[in-house]
Design an enzyme around this catalytic site. Structure first.
Site, PDB file in Angstrom:
ATOM      1  N   HIS A   1       0.632  -1.411  -0.042  1.00 54.41           N
ATOM      2  CA  HIS A   1      -0.036   0.098  -0.122  1.00 54.41           C
ATOM      3  C   HIS A   1       0.921   1.495   0.098  1.00 54.41           C
ATOM      4  O   HIS A   1       0.476   2.152  -0.629  1.00 54.41           O
ATOM      5  CB  HIS A   1      -1.359  -0.097   1.205  1.00 54.41           C
ATOM      6  CG  HIS A   1      -1.588   1.322   1.434  1.00 54.41           C
ATOM      7  ND1 HIS A   1      -2.786   1.416   0.579  1.00 54.41           N
ATOM      8  CD2 HIS A   1      -1.742   2.319   2.256  1.00 54.41           C
ATOM      9  CE1 HIS A   1      -3.212   2.381   0.817  1.00 54.41           C
ATOM     10  NE2 HIS A   1      -2.617   3.181   2.078  1.00 54.41           N
ATOM     11  N   GLU A   2       1.957   1.462   0.801  1.00 51.21           N
ATOM     12  CA  GLU A   2       2.553   2.144   0.651  1.00 51.21           C
ATOM     13  C   GLU A   2       3.676   2.813  -0.321  1.00 51.21           C
ATOM     14  O   GLU A   2       3.735   3.656  -0.601  1.00 51.21           O
ATOM     15  CB  GLU A   2       4.006   2.169   2.155  1.00 51.21           C
ATOM     16  CG  GLU A   2       3.015   2.053   3.760  1.00 51.21           C
ATOM     17  CD  GLU A   2       2.651   3.163   3.274  1.00 51.21           C
ATOM     18  OE1 GLU A   2       2.453   4.622   3.036  1.00 51.21           O
ATOM     19  OE2 GLU A   2       1.469   3.258   4.190  1.00 51.21           O
TER      20      GLU A   2
ATOM     21  N   HIS B   1       1.452   4.751  -2.929  1.00 50.67           N
ATOM     22  CA  HIS B   1       1.842   5.906  -2.639  1.00 50.67           C
ATOM     23  C   HIS B   1       2.913   6.690  -2.885  1.00 50.67           C
ATOM     24  O   HIS B   1       2.320   7.484  -4.007  1.00 50.67           O
ATOM     25  CB  HIS B   1       1.563   6.016  -1.327  1.00 50.67           C
ATOM     26  CG  HIS B   1       0.271   6.369  -0.678  1.00 50.67           C
ATOM     27  ND1 HIS B   1      -0.495   6.615  -1.139  1.00 50.67           N
ATOM     28  CD2 HIS B   1       0.038   6.102   1.083  1.00 50.67           C
ATOM     29  CE1 HIS B   1      -2.005   6.971  -0.123  1.00 50.67           C
ATOM     30  NE2 HIS B   1      -1.477   6.124   1.392  1.00 50.67           N
TER      31      HIS B   1
END
Length: 227
Positions: A102-103, A106
């Site tokens: 998920h990071e 980003h």
């Protein structure tokens, strides 16, 4: 002043929003802990998974570092660093790999100039000011009858709500990128994907809770300033 703390709108709007946000926090912690018990079949740590995703997405200038705490994972676009918590960085579990992916999502958003991500990054300075000064300005303006201060405070608080609103597509898109990357790059097996999705969907819901609180407060403050 007493009415600002215990007015009917606080009970009708803000309190339910706060309870909802609190429940989302409990949910993400519970799911993260649950799937932290499941070691991935590929045997890759969170940091390794994030690195693979970045490289295969053509993003090569992002660093990955460990940060203290649990669920303190985040990507800082100012430094181009992904910070992974102690329960993610060197850990080989579905939760760890899902959060790390998920990071990485980003970082990919920022590298690819994903519009909501750029908007959010651009309004952070105003939002930081708004989160600290908006309510004090509104209260001072109401006490001394200075409409300009009240309006300034409302605008600043509005920036906080805007930040929370723009954050939703950023978070949900990052989770979508993460799940697709985990599946397409074979970082998780097919049967492990639903568990990772559950962790990320619970995490994304916390941002819905944050938006609910901000919107409820904005409506409440607007109503109070019109009295």
């Amino acid at each position: 002043m007493f009415s600002m703390l215990f007015d009917p709108l606080f009970i009708a709007l803000v309190l339910p929003a706060f309870i909802f946000a609190l429940l989302t926090q409990f949910k993400v912690v519970r799911r993260f802990k649950k799937y932290s018990k499941y070691r991935t079949k590929i045997g890759m740590t969170g940091a390794q998974a994030a690195k693979v995703i970045l490289l295969r997405s053509g993003v090569k200038d992002v660093q990955i570092e460990k940060v203290e705490g649990d669920l303190t994972d985040h990507f800082d676009p100012r430094t181009n660093i992904i910070y992974l918590s102690e329960s993610v960085h060197d850990v080989v579990t579905i939760s760890a790999v899902g959060v790390a992916a998920h990071e990485a999502g980003h970082a990919i958003q920022y590298a690819k100039s994903y519009t909501p991500m750029r908007i959010r990054a651009g309004i952070i300075p105003v939002t930081n000011i708004g989160s600290k000064l908006s309510v004090p300005l509104i209260i001072i303006g109401m006490i001394f009858g200075i409409a300009g201060l009240v309006n300034a405070g409302m605008l600043l608080f509005g920036s906080v709500v805007l930040f929370q609103l723009v954050t939703l597509p950023v978070e949900y898109n990052a989770s979508k990128l993460a799940i697709n990357a985990l599946r397409n790059h074979g970082l998780l097996r097919r049967e492990e994907i639903p568990a990772a999705r559950k962790v990320l969907s619970a995490a994304a819901l916390t941002y819905v809770g944050a938006l609910a609180i901000s919107l409820a407060q904005l409506i409440r403050l607007f109503a109070l300033t019109q009295e």
